[in-house]
Design a protein around this motif. Structure first.
Motif: not given
Length: 463
Positions: A322-342
């Protein structure tokens, strides 16, 4: 916190080599282990560097485990301590835990147990850092929740505004929303933005407790209250004194316990199981549920008076779809977090992958999105996530994408242009010609939308 700095003390050189081998195989969390075999070197190392964790043998020729613990807590109060012990000295190790040690591990050391303890401490340290950042933000009058919740939509801005205002009151709050929407994150943000922020924030998931233990866990019990009650037990309400108790899955509270919960909310009266004494406590309750409590009330499964006591300030967190505008910012956040984790280079998304991610329904909400991104990063061979790295369910759910992809081999450019033209046209129609809104739906910038429309020869049907 990116790296866990660990100081390890053991006079047994064989044991020390075994620990070195174990740490060499740990990929997450990232660790910086320093090994020493004598107490003098240990003291010098401890004084010269801010270690996050100390792992020490219980029996040392020149210092006891008790002396090591005292040294660490005097020198580095925030440093956690794990004691390595033989089965015969567990009693002493438990006494050390009462005096401030984090935990103990019985020899021979299991690599799985070691990894479990280290991971828990790493996550604890990160949580404490996040709480400190939030408290500093509140102290400097920054917007509450700004460092905790990733959002861009107006819908979430309104939710956060309500939560921020609710935090300034002492009223009970009922957070409703589907699983995975971040209800506990909001509860934490409200607590650490309130006047109770320096008091405990205690959480309990009712669904995770056996029904026979719920009453004892919430309210506590006295010695002899039931078979196996060998000592007094402090319940979660009492542990929350002065602070906030977050009750997750509140719709699972059994009816016979709802009565006792109501008395706490109404009068602040706490009565332990097996005790005739009443204790008055001062706490705030934030409850959360993914169920419709009004329906449960109508079915007689939830007390109406309790529902209204909990629902003083209702807070509804909308699902991710119901809030598609938030999806890409969240994706970018998780990409940064997961890449750093691995420990790998940051990846980017193709436009097609971004479209698929933006238009998926996410029945598991933010938790599912995070899992999808971790899955895609694990499968990606280079530094770009394409549709091929995304789970097949995303592609099956979006109408038209299968038929288009089936014709790519025959005429790639023509098929892709036809597909993109249809997507843009549908987005413009759903936004009544508002190009800014259409761009948000597609997960691209308005400038890029105008550019693609010009290249494809598309016109806004509403202009």
């Amino acid at each position: 916190m990116k790296i866990l700095n660990i100081l390890i003390l053991d006079d047994d050189l064989t044991q020390l080599e075994l620990l070195k081998a174990m740490f060499s195989r740990i990929e997450y969390p990232r660790c910086n282990p320093v090994f020493t075999a004598d107490a003098a070197s240990f003291s010098e190392q401890l004084a010269s560097f801010p270690f996050d964790l100390v792992i020490t043998d219980y029996y040392m020729p020149d210092k006891s485990g008790s002396e090591i613990l005292d040294l660490v807590k005097n020198e580095r109060p925030d440093c956690e301590v794990i004691v390595l012990t033989s089965g015969t000295s567990t009693t002493e190790a438990i006494e050390l835990m009462k005096r401030g040690a984090y935990d103990f591990i019985i020899k021979p050391i299991s690599s799985e147990v070691l990894l479990n303890r280290i991971t828990k401490i790493f996550e604890l340290k990160n949580l404490l850092q996040e709480n400190d950042s939030l408290l500093k933000a509140i102290g400097s009058k920054e917007i509450p929740f700004s460092n905790q919740i990733i959002f861009q939509s107006q819908t979430m801005k309104e939710v956060i505004n309500i939560a921020s205002r609710a935090a300034r009151t002492d009223a009970n709050i009922l957070i409703q929303g589907e699983s995975g929407t971040g209800k506990e994150l909001f509860a934490r943000g409200i607590h650490y933005s309130s006047k109770r922020k320096h008091k405990p924030f205690v959480t309990v998931n009712i669904a995770a407790l056996p029904e026979t233990l719920i009453e004892s866990e919430l309210f506590g019990h006295v010695k002899g209250a039931f078979t196996g009650a060998d000592s007094d037990h402090t319940g979660l309400f009492e542990q929350s004194e002065g602070g906030t108790l977050f009750i997750d899955e509140a719709g699972e509270i059994p009816l016979h316990i709802q009565t006792k919960l109501l008395r706490i909310l109404q009068f602040g009266e706490l009565q332990k199981v097996g005790s005739g004494k009443i204790k008055w406590i001062d706490i705030r309750v934030i409850a959360a549920t993914n169920k419709n409590l009004e329906e449960l009330v109508q079915k007689g499964l939830f007390r109406e008076d309790l529902y209204y006591r909990l629902n003083v300030i209702p807070l509804y967190i909308p699902p991710l779809r119901a809030r598609k505008e938030d999806i890409i910012p969240l994706v970018e956040h998780y990409i940064e977090e997961i890449c750093e984790k691995h420990q790998r280079d940051k990846v980017t998304l193709t436009d097609e992958a971004a479209f698929l991610l933006t238009n998926y329904s996410y029945p598991g909400n933010i938790r599912e999105l995070e899992n999808i991104i971790e899955y895609a990063i694990a499968l990606s061979r280079g530094n770009v996530i394409t549709r091929n790295e995304l789970p097949a369910i995303l592609q099956r759910e979006i109408p038209g994408i299968q038929s288009v992809s089936g014709s790519l081999e025959n005429n790639y450019e023509e098929s892709m242009e036809a597909f993109e033209s249809r997507l843009i046209t549908e987005a413009l129609e759903s936004a009544s010609g508002n190009q800014s809104a259409a761009a948000r739906t597609l997960g691209i910038s308005e400038r890029k939308l105008r550019s693609r429309m010009a290249i494809l020869g598309l016109k806004n049907p509403f202009r």
